[in-house]
Structure formats: C-alpha cells, structure tokens
Write a protein that holds these residues in place. Sequence first.
Motif, PDB file in Angstrom:
ATOM      1  N   ALA A 119       0.841  -1.191   0.000  1.00 11.13           N
ATOM      2  CA  ALA A 119       0.000   0.000   0.000  1.00 11.13           C
ATOM      3  C   ALA A 119       0.885   1.253   0.000  1.00 11.13           C
ATOM      4  O   ALA A 119       1.959   1.261   0.604  1.00 11.13           O
ATOM      5  CB  ALA A 119      -0.909  -0.010   1.216  1.00 11.13           C
ATOM      6  N   PRO A 120       0.439   2.327  -0.676  1.00  8.98           N
ATOM      7  CA  PRO A 120      -0.795   2.424  -1.474  1.00  8.98           C
ATOM      8  C   PRO A 120      -0.610   1.844  -2.877  1.00  8.98           C
ATOM      9  O   PRO A 120       0.438   2.050  -3.496  1.00  8.98           O
ATOM     10  CB  PRO A 120      -1.039   3.925  -1.546  1.00  8.98           C
ATOM     11  CG  PRO A 120       0.326   4.533  -1.453  1.00  8.98           C
ATOM     12  CD  PRO A 120       1.139   3.628  -0.572  1.00  8.98           C
ATOM     13  N   ILE A 121      -1.624   1.142  -3.368  1.00  8.01           N
ATOM     14  CA  ILE A 121      -1.577   0.554  -4.702  1.00  8.01           C
ATOM     15  C   ILE A 121      -1.618   1.678  -5.729  1.00  8.01           C
ATOM     16  O   ILE A 121      -2.516   2.518  -5.709  1.00  8.01           O
ATOM     17  CB  ILE A 121      -2.758  -0.414  -4.912  1.00  8.01           C
ATOM     18  CG1 ILE A 121      -2.761  -1.494  -3.826  1.00  8.01           C
ATOM     19  CG2 ILE A 121      -2.694  -1.042  -6.287  1.00  8.01           C
ATOM     20  CD1 ILE A 121      -1.538  -2.361  -3.807  1.00  8.01           C
ATOM     21  N   GLN A 122      -0.663   1.664  -6.651  1.00 12.25           N
ATOM     22  CA  GLN A 122      -0.536   2.740  -7.619  1.00 12.25           C
ATOM     23  C   GLN A 122      -1.257   2.389  -8.918  1.00 12.25           C
ATOM     24  O   GLN A 122      -1.586   1.228  -9.178  1.00 12.25           O
ATOM     25  CB  GLN A 122       0.947   2.996  -7.902  1.00 12.25           C
ATOM     26  CG  GLN A 122       1.728   3.441  -6.687  1.00 12.25           C
ATOM     27  CD  GLN A 122       1.312   4.805  -6.192  1.00 12.25           C
ATOM     28  OE1 GLN A 122       1.052   5.709  -6.986  1.00 12.25           O
ATOM     29  NE2 GLN A 122       1.232   4.962  -4.874  1.00 12.25           N
ATOM     30  N   PRO A 123      -1.496   3.395  -9.773  1.00 11.59           N
ATOM     31  CA  PRO A 123      -2.082   3.113 -11.091  1.00 11.59           C
ATOM     32  C   PRO A 123      -1.148   2.247 -11.919  1.00 11.59           C
ATOM     33  O   PRO A 123       0.055   2.188 -11.694  1.00 11.59           O
ATOM     34  CB  PRO A 123      -2.251   4.514 -11.711  1.00 11.59           C
ATOM     35  CG  PRO A 123      -2.245   5.454 -10.555  1.00 11.59           C
ATOM     36  CD  PRO A 123      -1.351   4.845  -9.521  1.00 11.59           C
ATOM     37  N   GLY A 124      -1.728   1.576 -12.909  1.00 14.29           N
ATOM     38  CA  GLY A 124      -0.945   0.737 -13.787  1.00 14.29           C
ATOM     39  C   GLY A 124      -1.030  -0.734 -13.458  1.00 14.29           C
ATOM     40  O   GLY A 124      -0.545  -1.571 -14.215  1.00 14.29           O
ATOM     41  N   VAL A 125      -1.619  -1.072 -12.321  1.00  9.07           N
ATOM     42  CA  VAL A 125      -1.840  -2.471 -11.945  1.00  9.07           C
ATOM     43  C   VAL A 125      -3.336  -2.636 -11.695  1.00  9.07           C
ATOM     44  O   VAL A 125      -4.061  -1.656 -11.524  1.00  9.07           O
ATOM     45  CB  VAL A 125      -1.036  -2.844 -10.685  1.00  9.07           C
ATOM     46  CG1 VAL A 125       0.446  -2.669 -10.928  1.00  9.07           C
ATOM     47  CG2 VAL A 125      -1.470  -1.996  -9.489  1.00  9.07           C
ATOM     48  N   PRO A 126      -3.834  -3.884 -11.686  1.00  9.73           N
ATOM     49  CA  PRO A 126      -5.263  -4.077 -11.406  1.00  9.73           C
ATOM     50  C   PRO A 126      -5.649  -3.424 -10.082  1.00  9.73           C
ATOM     51  O   PRO A 126      -5.029  -3.686  -9.052  1.00  9.73           O
ATOM     52  CB  PRO A 126      -5.405  -5.608 -11.346  1.00  9.73           C
ATOM     53  CG  PRO A 126      -4.308  -6.113 -12.223  1.00  9.73           C
ATOM     54  CD  PRO A 126      -3.166  -5.158 -12.023  1.00  9.73           C
ATOM     55  N   PRO A 127      -6.627  -2.538 -10.079  1.00 10.01           N
ATOM     56  CA  PRO A 127      -6.972  -1.822  -8.841  1.00 10.01           C
ATOM     57  C   PRO A 127      -7.602  -2.744  -7.803  1.00 10.01           C
ATOM     58  O   PRO A 127      -8.199  -3.763  -8.136  1.00 10.01           O
ATOM     59  CB  PRO A 127      -7.972  -0.762  -9.332  1.00 10.01           C
ATOM     60  CG  PRO A 127      -8.579  -1.358 -10.556  1.00 10.01           C
ATOM     61  CD  PRO A 127      -7.490  -2.168 -11.208  1.00 10.01           C
TER      62      PRO A 127
END
Length: 790
Positions: A119-127
């Motif tokens: 975390a935090p999950i960034q853009p560019g990967v499955p949300p």
Amino acid sequence: MRTLTGSPAGWSTLPHQLRVSLVAALTAWTTVLSWRVLTTGFAEVGFPLLFIGVVLAGGGAVARWSRVPVAVVVLGQLVVGALLVLGTTTGSPLPTPGNVDAFRAALDGALESSRQYAAPIQPGVPPVHPLLLIGGTLVLLLVDVLACTLRRAPVAGLVLLAAYTLPVAVTGEAVSWWLFAVVAALFLTLVFIQHSDHVASWGRAPDGERGAFSVRTGAISNTAVGLGTTAIALAVLVPVVVPTMSVSVFDGNGPGTREVQVKDPMIDLRRNLSQGRDVPLLWVTTSGPRPSYLRMSVLTRFNGEAWTSGDREIPPTQTATGTLPPLDGVAVSVPRKEFKYDVRIGPDFRSTWLPTTDQVTRISAGNDWRYDLSTRDFIAARDVTTADSSYDFTGVQLDYDEQAMNAAVSGAGSVQGFYSDVPPTLNNEIRRLAATVTADAPTRFQKAQALQQWFREDGGFRYDKAQVESAGGGDADLLAFLDDRVGYCEQFAASMAIMARVLGIPSRVAVGFLNPERATNGSWEFSAHDLHAWPELYFPGSGWVRFEPTPQDRAGSVPDYTTAEFAPVTESPTPSASRSTELLPERGETPTADAGTADEEGSSIPWVPVLAGLLGLVVLGALLMSPRLVRTARRRQRLGGDIEDLWRELQDVTRDLGHAWPNGRSPRRTGEWLGRLLARPEPGKDRPDRPRRGRDQAPEAAQALDRLVAALERSRYARDPESYTADRFRADAELVEESLAAGVTPREARRATWWPASVVGLRTSRRARSRAAAASADPQSAQTVDELVG
C-alpha cells in the motif's frame, strides 16, 4: 388510525428512523475514509460508498418504519448492497452472466494486486477497488444492522474499530488525528440518539411538567455522553502516560514496539575487507548450482549520509522455522527451481544476520532467529550470533523474463515508500548524471541496464579495494566517487541504487558473499574476502532483481537478463508501452506545459464515480428536504378536512415555531395562551429581532383566533354540534399563523419551514416549556366550567 396530532400512525417515527440511519451511515463512511492510504484514487471508492451508504440507510429506515421483519430488512439490504457493488465495478447492477464474469475477473485482479504490491496501490496495476467496495459495503451494512435494526449502537463500535485499525495493520502508519476526532464525535452522537430513544420508550411526564423523571433522563443523557467521551480519551491517553502497560518482546526503541535494533552490515563489510586476512567463514552444501551471491542483509534507507538497514518491526511469530510466505512481488507465472542448502558456520564468523540466498521458501534455523517479511532477512532475536552454528534452508532460483521486466510499469507504488525516497539535499549533479547516462533508454528496465553497463565498462570506472579505508556514504563521498571513478563494491552498489531511485526505480543495497570456492569435502567455502555488496531493483511481477555494477576485476559476470537486447520503440507505441517508456520527473521538478497538455489529451473523466457521487448528493438532498415535504403534505391534507384538522394544524405550527403546546387544556384556555404569542407582522427589513407580543399587538389575528375557538367549542360541546369545514376558517387560521410567526426570530421562522419540530420530533426549549407549564398550572383554570368540560 390517527394519532393525537392527526397524522397517520408512525409518521412521527419515520424522520427519527431516517435521522438515526443517516448518522450511522455517515459514521461508518467516515471510518472507511481511513482506507484512503491503501490505494491511490480512493475517490473512485469513496463516492460510490457514500451513495451505497445513503441507499442502504434510507431503505433500511423505510423498511423498519413499515414494520418489515428484521430478517427481510437485512436480506434486502444485503441484496441491494451487492447489486450496487456489482454496478459500480462493472457499470451495470444487473447480475447477467457477462457482468458476473467481469466482476469476478476484477475481483481476481484486486486479490492479486493486494498480494503482490504494498500500500498504497498505484495506477498501472489491477486496482483493489472491488475489495474496498465489498469491505466498505459490509461495514456500512453491519453498522446499520447493529445500530439501527438491532438498536445496539455500542456494539457497532466494534465494527468501526476493526475498520479504523485496518490501514494501521496494513501500512504500520497511524491514521490522521482529525479523522479519529470526527469518527469519535459521530459515534458519540449515534450513541446519544439511541440512548434518548431508549429513555423515551419508558414514558414521559406531561408536556410542561418537570418531574423527577425528566431530571433523571437528563442526568442519564449527560452520563452517557460523559462516559463515552471519557472512554475515548482514555483509549488515546493511557498508552502514552502509562508506559508500563505496554509489552515489548524485543529490545526496541520504545514501549509497545517489537523493533530489532540491527548492526550496520556496511561497516562490517568495510572492516572485513580491510583486515587483509582471508579466513574461511562458512561452508554450504547443496545439490544445486554454485551458491553465488549468498545474501546476509538488505540496506533499505538512504538518508543522504549512509545506507542503513533501519529498524525492523518483526512479530515474534515470524521465527526462522518452517515454510515462509510466498515470494514478495514475484508472479506465479515466473519459472522457478528449488534447491536445498545446508550451512555450517565456523567460530570466526560472528554475525547477527543469517546468510541465505535472496529467495527462500523454507528454513530451519531455530527460534532464536526471526525473518523480515519484506526483505527476507534473517535477524537474531536474542543475544546470539552465527558462530559455530548450522542450519538448512530451501532457496529458489528464478528464471526471469527480461521482456516482462522491460514492459513492467513503475514499481514505486508496489513497495513501501522508503524504497523510492531520495533525500531532497541530493546533489543536482548526481541527478543530471543519472538522466544523461540513461537518456537513450526508453524503459525503466533498460535504464537499469544502462546504469550497470556504464559502471562496469562504458564509464571508465576501476575497482580498487584500497579505497575501502576512505569510503563513506555521504553525498560528497558519492559525488567524489563519481568524479574519480575509482572505488570498491560498496560504492558501486550504493551509487547505482541511488541513481535508480532518481529515475523512479525502487532500489536497495544487498550485503553478502560473492563467489565461493570448492572445499575438500565437496562443499562450497566462503571466506572473508568474498564479502560483497550489490544493488537490487524492483520490477512488478518479478520482484527484487539483482544487478551487478562492480567492474569485472571483482565481479566476473553479470546476470544474463541484464544483457538482453530489445527491439527499438516505434513512433506510435501502445498504451502499455507508452506508460513504461515515460520518464519520471526529478523530485521537486514541476511538469512542463507540454506534459500537462499531453496528460489532458490522454485522460478520461471517470464518469461512474462522478455520476455515483452526484446521485448520492441528490439522494442526500432529498432526504434533507423530506421533513419539509412531509410537513407540506400533512398541511395540505388538513386544510381539506374539518375544524378539528385545522386546530391540529395550528398546534403543529405552534410547535414548529418553538412553543410547547399546553396539552389537556380546553380550546378557550388554549386560545388565551396563544393570544399572548401573537405579534404584528412586519416587512422583512423592518422586522425586529425581539418583537412585542400580545393580543393588543395583533387585534385582527386575536379576533380570528376567537372565531376559531368559538367554532371548535360549538363543534365539540353544543347540544346540536355543527360541522365546520376547514376551508370556511382557512383565512382566519392563516392570519393567526402569520401573527405567530411574526412573534419569533427570523432564525426560528426559517427553522420552522425547513426543519419543522412537528416532523423531526425535536424538543422545545426549556423557556417554551416553562411558559406552557405556567399556562397549564394556572389555579384559576381549575375553577372554570370550560375546564371541566374540556
């Protein structure tokens, strides 16, 4: 059936149900806001959850008011919540096979991202939005069921506590204090409202009378709020002021922590390399390939002066015994082979770190050792060292796909933030040099290849172990190394790692052993001169990947994947390629105007969360308007009735204006009391804040009131009662209402219009109750004939 106010039975409880439900939903939704640290773009989750909360709260309130069975209410909310989550994720709430498959695919992607990325999950990967939507909806539903359906608001606090502590457990960072304050205030409000409802169900004294019961309920209300506030304050203050209540498993920095203060492996590396004596330290037996790059520790933080391993927070359950969790950041599709390693360490090697391969799936070293989940370091938990010890482990050899690493998105959002931190004081010359060396490399992976190639061959660097004595880790030493281009392994590894961070690639420095020699018994022998340092860079899907920037005088070869060649990038790259080829700006650098224009052209409006948010605001506005709409509908119905309906309408108008109606009095006595509240209507600007009141101030309204009282008495008490329609006396009633409204402040008049007390059930002020009590307690009223018949 009608109540005493003339409204349908149960009408007065609907606003109360809505009020409690909305407070509960707002409390739960505010608590879920603490999850915003788990992913970027949390608005795509927060606004839909607000809409879902409003729908579940409103639907649950209407169902409870309609006396729907509890099981049906909960089941209905569960179904509605599931459909709304489905619609938010897929764009349609209809559970068609295609929608269900799309939702399952999105959920699988969210689960995979939650396992692979920090975390935090960034853009560019499955949300991870589907996971957060499901969790948030369950929190909203559980709070509504416990606090509103089962009327157990304190129990709902357990759900709120679990939701509030989730981000703390995942990230290890505290939630902002203001959010805690807001959640605590909303929770106290919810408890107080429910408490008042419970006390009111016991019964109440007649309006206007202040008996012992009302004193007791007031004391209980104050006690409930006081206890709740004290409990929250103690929960915050006690751990701070009473350190003896904390438990420390390891000797860390303070109470309540499980941190292990570790020694500096880089200092040990310098000392052993500079001693000159090459003594055998450990022996490894394996049926697999030559165990090169046996790692001891990982240095994760660079503060501008030195690379350090930092303090590790390691739970006591993470002992170096048995199977370990899955590899961090490595996709299951990456080919791998496992080999067993038996390690024997001699008496001359005293370390608080266990040497292993970089990827380990199982170890048997005893309870005196712990493992760090993010780095897979094995650290002494007690006052022990590796001297004269033996252990075994299972290591994994990964077959990396260079094409996958070349196409990988940024890994900055997949790991903890300190893996990407660059000190703001870092010399700009180092930043410029990193950009210059990698200017022709279109992807992050190719930039890493360019850095390795530059350090090993193209940059003119030379390896010299004599530089160990003068080596440092600060900014000036780093710049001096890059200028002189002479150094040893620590300087090469540290320089490449910090330059990779400048380019937006998460990095760290590993310390361990390079290449062993064959011993006479067939094992592999590592000696003091085999100590080495190298950088590890993170690429999503491949995890932490080793590079070798030290020249071949020291490190003879490099990993095969670091020398792979790629086709040149075309002029019209695909979206995924363009994402991977973007150059990250330097820290502190602002984007150019051209970059801003490109972002605007390539961006799209997230219509689903925007529309969901707007719809939620519309529903919220409709709920806030509901008291006025209910009051208007009730008035319209009464104006079409008889004189009794008109009298009840006058009673509600009086209550809306903040007066306590003297229940139990005859129409004549009530009319005399109302006459004291009349005032002369004045234009808006000329209206005084404290108007004078009395029958003499509004004689026309007083006469209209007398006509209403006379008609009501004839309809009730005449030998031959006459039936009067409300329409006949409507003008008189409106004149009296206008004069009553002129007798209060503009603020009270606005509140009567938008938040009428006859609908929302708000209590009148103490001053108004005392006036009504005085009117009811007039001893002369007991001696009149109309009091006896009223």
